[in-house]
Design a protein around this motif. Sequence first.
Motif, PDB file in Angstrom:
ATOM      1  N   MET A   1     -30.872   6.813  -7.852  1.00 16.05           N
ATOM      2  CA  MET A   1     -30.061   6.603  -6.883  1.00 16.05           C
ATOM      3  C   MET A   1     -28.446   6.337  -7.378  1.00 16.05           C
ATOM      4  O   MET A   1     -28.676   5.485  -8.414  1.00 16.05           O
ATOM      5  CB  MET A   1     -30.340   5.878  -5.638  1.00 16.05           C
ATOM      6  CG  MET A   1     -29.501   5.796  -4.663  1.00 16.05           C
ATOM      7  SD  MET A   1     -29.650   4.106  -3.741  1.00 16.05           S
ATOM      8  CE  MET A   1     -27.868   3.656  -3.512  1.00 16.05           C
ATOM      9  N   ASN A   2     -27.461   6.948  -7.097  1.00 11.93           N
ATOM     10  CA  ASN A   2     -26.113   6.261  -7.728  1.00 11.93           C
ATOM     11  C   ASN A   2     -25.631   4.959  -7.005  1.00 11.93           C
ATOM     12  O   ASN A   2     -25.486   5.000  -5.745  1.00 11.93           O
ATOM     13  CB  ASN A   2     -25.153   7.420  -7.343  1.00 11.93           C
ATOM     14  CG  ASN A   2     -23.623   7.010  -7.589  1.00 11.93           C
ATOM     15  OD1 ASN A   2     -23.576   5.888  -8.191  1.00 11.93           O
ATOM     16  ND2 ASN A   2     -22.741   7.851  -7.219  1.00 11.93           N
ATOM     17  N   PRO A   3     -25.709   4.011  -7.948  1.00 15.51           N
ATOM     18  CA  PRO A   3     -25.571   2.607  -7.344  1.00 15.51           C
ATOM     19  C   PRO A   3     -24.098   2.613  -6.578  1.00 15.51           C
ATOM     20  O   PRO A   3     -23.758   1.550  -5.459  1.00 15.51           O
ATOM     21  CB  PRO A   3     -25.647   1.558  -8.364  1.00 15.51           C
ATOM     22  CG  PRO A   3     -25.583   2.529  -9.566  1.00 15.51           C
ATOM     23  CD  PRO A   3     -25.949   4.059  -9.147  1.00 15.51           C
ATOM     24  N   LEU A   4     -23.091   3.265  -6.931  1.00 14.85           N
ATOM     25  CA  LEU A   4     -21.770   3.314  -6.405  1.00 14.85           C
ATOM     26  C   LEU A   4     -21.755   3.749  -5.080  1.00 14.85           C
ATOM     27  O   LEU A   4     -20.984   3.235  -4.022  1.00 14.85           O
ATOM     28  CB  LEU A   4     -20.794   3.923  -7.203  1.00 14.85           C
ATOM     29  CG  LEU A   4     -20.148   3.441  -8.470  1.00 14.85           C
ATOM     30  CD1 LEU A   4     -21.426   3.109  -9.558  1.00 14.85           C
ATOM     31  CD2 LEU A   4     -19.292   4.107  -8.952  1.00 14.85           C
ATOM     32  N   ALA A   5     -22.808   4.590  -4.483  1.00 16.01           N
ATOM     33  CA  ALA A   5     -22.703   4.958  -3.225  1.00 16.01           C
ATOM     34  C   ALA A   5     -23.618   4.311  -2.493  1.00 16.01           C
ATOM     35  O   ALA A   5     -24.531   4.775  -1.648  1.00 16.01           O
ATOM     36  CB  ALA A   5     -23.271   6.772  -3.291  1.00 16.01           C
ATOM     37  N   PHE A   6     -23.315   3.185  -2.360  1.00 18.72           N
ATOM     38  CA  PHE A   6     -24.325   2.217  -1.561  1.00 18.72           C
ATOM     39  C   PHE A   6     -24.412   2.384   0.032  1.00 18.72           C
ATOM     40  O   PHE A   6     -23.317   2.838   0.345  1.00 18.72           O
ATOM     41  CB  PHE A   6     -23.907   0.515  -1.874  1.00 18.72           C
ATOM     42  CG  PHE A   6     -22.516   0.488  -1.753  1.00 18.72           C
ATOM     43  CD1 PHE A   6     -22.088  -0.155  -0.354  1.00 18.72           C
ATOM     44  CD2 PHE A   6     -21.637   0.088  -2.766  1.00 18.72           C
ATOM     45  CE1 PHE A   6     -20.926  -0.168  -0.457  1.00 18.72           C
ATOM     46  CE2 PHE A   6     -20.419  -0.280  -2.595  1.00 18.72           C
ATOM     47  CZ  PHE A   6     -19.841  -0.601  -1.483  1.00 18.72           C
ATOM     48  N   SER A   7     -25.461   1.909   0.571  1.00 17.40           N
ATOM     49  CA  SER A   7     -25.668   1.993   1.918  1.00 17.40           C
ATOM     50  C   SER A   7     -25.144   1.020   2.865  1.00 17.40           C
ATOM     51  O   SER A   7     -24.947  -0.084   2.191  1.00 17.40           O
ATOM     52  CB  SER A   7     -27.116   2.438   2.489  1.00 17.40           C
ATOM     53  OG  SER A   7     -27.760   1.059   2.099  1.00 17.40           O
ATOM     54  N   SER A   8     -24.848   1.074   3.864  1.00 16.74           N
ATOM     55  CA  SER A   8     -24.417  -0.049   4.778  1.00 16.74           C
ATOM     56  C   SER A   8     -25.684  -1.316   4.924  1.00 16.74           C
ATOM     57  O   SER A   8     -25.181  -2.477   5.163  1.00 16.74           O
ATOM     58  CB  SER A   8     -24.387   0.457   6.215  1.00 16.74           C
ATOM     59  OG  SER A   8     -25.374   0.991   6.918  1.00 16.74           O
ATOM     60  N   ILE A  20     -20.642  -3.686 -11.216  1.00 12.27           N
ATOM     61  CA  ILE A  20     -20.957  -3.758 -12.512  1.00 12.27           C
ATOM     62  C   ILE A  20     -20.774  -2.286 -13.278  1.00 12.27           C
ATOM     63  O   ILE A  20     -20.401  -2.014 -14.221  1.00 12.27           O
ATOM     64  CB  ILE A  20     -22.361  -4.316 -13.186  1.00 12.27           C
ATOM     65  CG1 ILE A  20     -22.066  -5.945 -12.872  1.00 12.27           C
ATOM     66  CG2 ILE A  20     -22.683  -3.921 -14.623  1.00 12.27           C
ATOM     67  CD1 ILE A  20     -23.349  -6.561 -12.902  1.00 12.27           C
ATOM     68  N   ALA A  21     -21.707  -1.299 -12.509  1.00 15.87           N
ATOM     69  CA  ALA A  21     -21.625   0.122 -13.062  1.00 15.87           C
ATOM     70  C   ALA A  21     -20.248   0.796 -12.695  1.00 15.87           C
ATOM     71  O   ALA A  21     -19.729   1.518 -13.633  1.00 15.87           O
ATOM     72  CB  ALA A  21     -22.515   0.920 -12.174  1.00 15.87           C
ATOM     73  N   CYS A  22     -19.455   0.661 -11.769  1.00 21.41           N
ATOM     74  CA  CYS A  22     -18.330   1.075 -11.486  1.00 21.41           C
ATOM     75  C   CYS A  22     -17.304   0.477 -12.633  1.00 21.41           C
ATOM     76  O   CYS A  22     -16.500   1.245 -13.003  1.00 21.41           O
ATOM     77  CB  CYS A  22     -17.650   0.543 -10.006  1.00 21.41           C
ATOM     78  SG  CYS A  22     -16.177   1.443  -9.533  1.00 21.41           S
ATOM     79  N   LEU A 181     -13.791   5.425  -6.397  1.00 16.33           N
ATOM     80  CA  LEU A 181     -13.667   5.941  -7.917  1.00 16.33           C
ATOM     81  C   LEU A 181     -13.227   7.418  -7.565  1.00 16.33           C
ATOM     82  O   LEU A 181     -12.463   7.812  -8.675  1.00 16.33           O
ATOM     83  CB  LEU A 181     -14.909   5.523  -8.671  1.00 16.33           C
ATOM     84  CG  LEU A 181     -14.887   6.050  -9.842  1.00 16.33           C
ATOM     85  CD1 LEU A 181     -13.737   5.260 -10.808  1.00 16.33           C
ATOM     86  CD2 LEU A 181     -16.117   5.872 -10.574  1.00 16.33           C
ATOM     87  N   ILE A 182     -13.664   8.250  -6.865  1.00 22.00           N
ATOM     88  CA  ILE A 182     -13.364   9.710  -6.792  1.00 22.00           C
ATOM     89  C   ILE A 182     -11.984   9.802  -6.452  1.00 22.00           C
ATOM     90  O   ILE A 182     -11.227  10.412  -7.080  1.00 22.00           O
ATOM     91  CB  ILE A 182     -14.327  10.504  -5.869  1.00 22.00           C
ATOM     92  CG1 ILE A 182     -15.491  10.631  -6.624  1.00 22.00           C
ATOM     93  CG2 ILE A 182     -13.496  11.554  -5.402  1.00 22.00           C
ATOM     94  CD1 ILE A 182     -16.550  11.141  -5.612  1.00 22.00           C
TER      95      ILE A 182
END
Length: 223
Positions: A1-8, A20-22, A181-182
């Motif tokens: 899973m992409n950590p940047l697209a975190f859920s609510s 950190i990943a970002c 980021l996009i």
Amino acid sequence: MNPLAFSSSASLDELRQAIIACGRLCYERRLMTANDGNISVRVDGERVLITASGVSKGRMEAQDLILLDMEGNVLQAAAGRKPSSETPMHLEAYRQRPDIRAVIHAHPIFATTLTVAGHDLPLDVLPEVMLTLGEVPTTAYATPASHEDAEVIRDLIRTHNALLLRQHGSLTVGIHLEEALIHLERVEHVAQVYYQALLLGHVERIPPAALQKLTARMVRYSG
Ligand SMILES: [Zn+2]
């Protein structure tokens, strides 16, 4: 899973890993150089997690992230770590935009170059700008790391997801870090293409009628 697209429902630790990943991506793509730039996420209605001052965003660990309340008071920080000097600008973005959960302030080379050269980011050179971002205004000049940064973004961030900070950098926001980021990558891509076209001596513009069609089709990124 992409950590940047975190859920609510993401945990505090998942949000730390997302920042950190970002930071690593921003540093590797040269959107942030040296220890410039800062990244934050809204944890909940009362707390924000933000990068510490003076650390490279390409080499962060969990201890380089600081938990704040919405007034900027430190709730949790490792010894010797202080919140980003741009904290007031991040908190202002969250105050003005209840819909967002992520803020990235970067120093992208080409977008920053445009503001130094007195150019705005053009809406009419690449269709994707109009389709996804709409206008990307340039703020008035503000002294970095002062409350002026919060003042110059206050009105503009209410209705825009990306801003250029005059002679400084960029500010992008999103529902999560993936979206912010996009926006940042897109702003920098357009700035680089426009810069290169200016160097070649001619910029082909999208005609106004075609631009209107794009406006009608503008969609919010939903990845
Ligand atoms: Zn900066």
